[in-house]
Design a protein around this motif. Structure first.
Motif, mmCIF file in Angstrom:
data_model
loop_
_atom_site.group_PDB
_atom_site.id
_atom_site.type_symbol
_atom_site.label_atom_id
_atom_site.label_comp_id
_atom_site.label_asym_id
_atom_site.label_seq_id
_atom_site.Cartn_x
_atom_site.Cartn_y
_atom_site.Cartn_z
ATOM 1 N N ASN A 158 0.811 -1.218 0.000
ATOM 2 C CA ASN A 158 0.000 0.000 0.000
ATOM 3 C C ASN A 158 0.845 1.269 0.000
ATOM 4 O OD1 ASN A 158 0.797 -0.441 2.661
ATOM 5 N ND2 ASN A 158 -1.052 0.448 3.543
ATOM 6 N N VAL A 159 2.089 1.168 0.482
ATOM 7 C CA VAL A 159 3.005 2.314 0.405
ATOM 8 C C VAL A 159 3.389 2.559 -1.056
ATOM 9 C CG1 VAL A 159 5.294 3.173 1.065
ATOM 10 C CG2 VAL A 159 3.870 1.995 2.746
ATOM 11 N N ASN A 160 3.657 1.478 -1.771
ATOM 12 C CA ASN A 160 3.964 1.602 -3.189
ATOM 13 C C ASN A 160 2.785 2.176 -3.964
ATOM 14 O OD1 ASN A 160 5.538 1.119 -5.627
ATOM 15 N ND2 ASN A 160 4.185 -0.614 -6.007
ATOM 16 N N GLN A 161 1.589 1.760 -3.593
ATOM 17 C CA GLN A 161 0.396 2.268 -4.278
ATOM 18 C C GLN A 161 0.169 3.744 -3.978
ATOM 19 O OE1 GLN A 161 -2.413 -0.663 -2.844
ATOM 20 N NE2 GLN A 161 -1.141 -2.296 -3.738
ATOM 21 N N ALA A 162 0.523 4.181 -2.775
ATOM 22 C CA ALA A 162 0.413 5.601 -2.436
ATOM 23 C C ALA A 162 1.415 6.428 -3.245
ATOM 24 C CB ALA A 162 0.650 5.808 -0.941
ATOM 25 N N LYS A 163 2.563 5.840 -3.518
ATOM 26 C CA LYS A 163 3.568 6.525 -4.331
ATOM 27 C C LYS A 163 3.082 6.713 -5.755
ATOM 28 C CE LYS A 163 8.094 5.748 -6.486
ATOM 29 N NZ LYS A 163 9.276 4.880 -6.557
ATOM 30 N N GLY A 164 2.504 5.678 -6.331
ATOM 31 C CA GLY A 164 2.036 5.757 -7.717
ATOM 32 C C GLY A 164 3.165 6.131 -8.663
ATOM 33 N N ASP A 165 2.916 7.154 -9.503
ATOM 34 C CA ASP A 165 3.943 7.575 -10.463
ATOM 35 C C ASP A 165 4.557 8.916 -10.053
ATOM 36 O OD1 ASP A 165 1.921 9.347 -10.997
ATOM 37 O OD2 ASP A 165 1.873 9.003 -13.155
ATOM 38 N N LYS A 166 4.508 9.219 -8.763
ATOM 39 C CA LYS A 166 4.977 10.520 -8.277
ATOM 40 C C LYS A 166 6.502 10.596 -8.211
ATOM 41 C CE LYS A 166 0.879 11.112 -5.320
ATOM 42 N NZ LYS A 166 0.318 9.754 -5.470
ATOM 43 N N SER A 167 7.027 11.776 -8.495
ATOM 44 C CA SER A 167 8.457 12.051 -8.366
ATOM 45 C C SER A 167 8.751 12.553 -6.954
ATOM 46 C CB SER A 167 8.891 13.069 -9.423
ATOM 47 O OG SER A 167 8.083 14.230 -9.378
ATOM 48 N N PRO A 168 10.025 12.657 -6.552
ATOM 49 C CA PRO A 168 10.350 12.973 -5.159
ATOM 50 C C PRO A 168 9.850 14.319 -4.647
ATOM 51 C CG PRO A 168 12.231 11.967 -6.234
ATOM 52 C CD PRO A 168 11.229 12.262 -7.307
ATOM 53 N N ASP A 169 9.515 15.251 -5.506
ATOM 54 C CA ASP A 169 8.917 16.498 -5.038
ATOM 55 C C ASP A 169 7.460 16.296 -4.637
ATOM 56 O OD1 ASP A 169 8.895 16.117 -7.966
ATOM 57 O OD2 ASP A 169 7.514 17.817 -7.969
ATOM 58 N N GLN A 170 6.867 15.183 -5.048
ATOM 59 C CA GLN A 170 5.458 14.891 -4.754
ATOM 60 C C GLN A 170 5.281 13.770 -3.730
ATOM 61 O OE1 GLN A 170 4.729 13.884 -8.876
ATOM 62 N NE2 GLN A 170 3.590 15.768 -9.219
ATOM 63 N N TRP A 171 6.291 12.902 -3.607
ATOM 64 C CA TRP A 171 6.206 11.763 -2.689
ATOM 65 C C TRP A 171 7.600 11.369 -2.250
ATOM 66 C CZ3 TRP A 171 8.152 6.910 -2.061
ATOM 67 C CH2 TRP A 171 7.497 6.056 -1.146
ATOM 68 N N LYS A 172 7.731 11.085 -0.958
ATOM 69 C CA LYS A 172 8.978 10.566 -0.395
ATOM 70 C C LYS A 172 8.635 9.396 0.520
ATOM 71 C CE LYS A 172 11.178 15.164 -0.253
ATOM 72 N NZ LYS A 172 10.019 15.876 -0.866
ATOM 73 N N PRO A 173 9.557 8.467 0.728
ATOM 74 C CA PRO A 173 9.279 7.358 1.638
ATOM 75 C C PRO A 173 8.879 7.873 3.019
ATOM 76 C CG PRO A 173 11.280 6.917 0.396
ATOM 77 C CD PRO A 173 10.896 8.341 0.103
ATOM 78 N N PRO A 174 7.889 7.236 3.660
ATOM 79 C CA PRO A 174 7.495 7.653 5.008
ATOM 80 C C PRO A 174 8.659 7.656 6.000
ATOM 81 C CG PRO A 174 5.864 6.163 4.099
ATOM 82 C CD PRO A 174 7.019 6.169 3.142
ATOM 83 N N SER A 175 9.608 6.735 5.826
ATOM 84 C CA SER A 175 10.779 6.682 6.699
ATOM 85 C C SER A 175 11.808 7.715 6.228
ATOM 86 C CB SER A 175 11.402 5.280 6.670
ATOM 87 O OG SER A 175 12.583 5.247 7.447
ATOM 88 N N THR A 176 11.911 8.825 6.974
ATOM 89 C CA THR A 176 12.825 9.905 6.559
ATOM 90 C C THR A 176 14.278 9.448 6.554
ATOM 91 O OG1 THR A 176 12.928 10.735 8.841
ATOM 92 C CG2 THR A 176 11.276 11.704 7.384
ATOM 93 N N GLY A 177 14.587 8.429 7.349
ATOM 94 C CA GLY A 177 15.954 7.925 7.380
ATOM 95 C C GLY A 177 16.383 7.266 6.076
ATOM 96 N N TYR A 178 15.408 6.994 5.203
ATOM 97 C CA TYR A 178 15.722 6.352 3.925
ATOM 98 C C TYR A 178 15.797 7.359 2.780
ATOM 99 C CZ TYR A 178 15.981 2.378 0.711
ATOM 100 O OH TYR A 178 16.400 1.460 -0.212
ATOM 101 N N TRP A 179 15.546 8.620 3.061
ATOM 102 C CA TRP A 179 15.503 9.616 1.991
ATOM 103 C C TRP A 179 16.815 9.714 1.229
ATOM 104 C CZ3 TRP A 179 12.375 14.509 3.930
ATOM 105 C CH2 TRP A 179 11.045 14.118 4.143
ATOM 106 N N CYS A 180 17.930 9.671 1.931
ATOM 107 C CA CYS A 180 19.236 9.745 1.258
ATOM 108 C C CYS A 180 19.384 8.602 0.264
ATOM 109 C CB CYS A 180 20.356 9.701 2.292
ATOM 110 S SG CYS A 180 21.999 9.367 1.602
ATOM 111 N N THR A 181 19.130 7.374 0.725
ATOM 112 C CA THR A 181 19.280 6.208 -0.148
ATOM 113 C C THR A 181 18.308 6.272 -1.316
ATOM 114 O OG1 THR A 181 20.024 4.863 1.708
ATOM 115 C CG2 THR A 181 19.247 3.684 -0.239
#
Length: 212
Positions: A158-181
């Motif tokens: 369901n996290v993947n489905q929330a992402k859809g086709d969005k780019s990083p300005d529109q969607w980022k992983p809920p876990s902020t610690g993973y943003w760099c990776t």
């Protein structure tokens, strides 16, 4: 890296009564190949062409044939499930019969493959808008089944489905610690396949790489 997470929805039977409980096990976080260093990602980001996204006219997921045969009765999805899981056992048809999967997007761990999606880090529709519309069908198939770069990763469905086709300005992983990776993976894919970025997307990636 081996980490300890809590697996949700584990069932225990006590005195004939089914109780919902948590089970703690060691699981390995999904790690696709080819993730660059932060320095390389920052350098590659500056090399990407910046321009407005193109149209989705003509787009269809069918134009990116995916989950193709990878040999040994395994398709691309099944290969990634085996790669990104812990203690994964598969049947003769290569579908997992047991194992666990930690989704680095949200730090959730799952023991059923049906709870796991294989995410295209740079979504197929985003690729279409940023250069793939001019590719051949064979090129799009290679992109959609790329096992050599950080383009495919096992994550919570369901996290993947929330992402859809969005780019990083529109969607980022809920876990902020993973943003760099996540930013490093996104840039690596765009750089490898010579896809463009828009201004907002580049700004978001720059901020995320600043966390590295």
């Amino acid at each position: 890296m081996l980490t300890v997470r809590t697996v949700r929805n584990s069932l225990t039977v006590v005195a004939g009564v089914a109780l919902l409980c948590a089970t703690t096990i060691g699981v390995a976080e999904a790690t696709p190949p080819g993730i660059p260093s932060a320095a390389t990602a920052k350098s590659d980001l500056t090399a990407l062409t910046v321009q407005a996204d193109g149209s989705l006219t003509g787009y269809s997921r069918d134009k990116f044939p995916h989950w193709i045969d990878q040999g040994n009765n395994c398709n691309t999805r099944e290969v990634v499930l085996k790669r990104d899981g812990t203690n994964v056992q598969v049947g003769a048809n290569c579908y997992p019969t047991s194992g666990s999967w930690e989704s680095p997007y949200d730090d959730a761990t799952w023991t059923s493959p049906s709870d796991v999606d294989i995410d295209h880090v740079v979504p197929l529709a985003d690729a279409w808008r940023t250069g793939a519309s001019s590719w051949t069908q064979a090129q799009r198939q290679a992109y959609a089944n790329d096992l050599s770069d950080p383009q495919l990763i096992a994550v919570t469905d369901n996290v993947n489905q929330a992402k859809g086709d969005k780019s990083p300005d529109q969607w980022k992983p809920p876990s902020t610690g993973y943003w760099c990776t996540y930013a490093k993976m996104w840039v690596a894919v765009k750089y490898k396949f010579k896809l463009t970025v828009n201004t907002a997307e580049k700004s978001a990636l720059t901020d995320m790489l600043g966390r590295c």
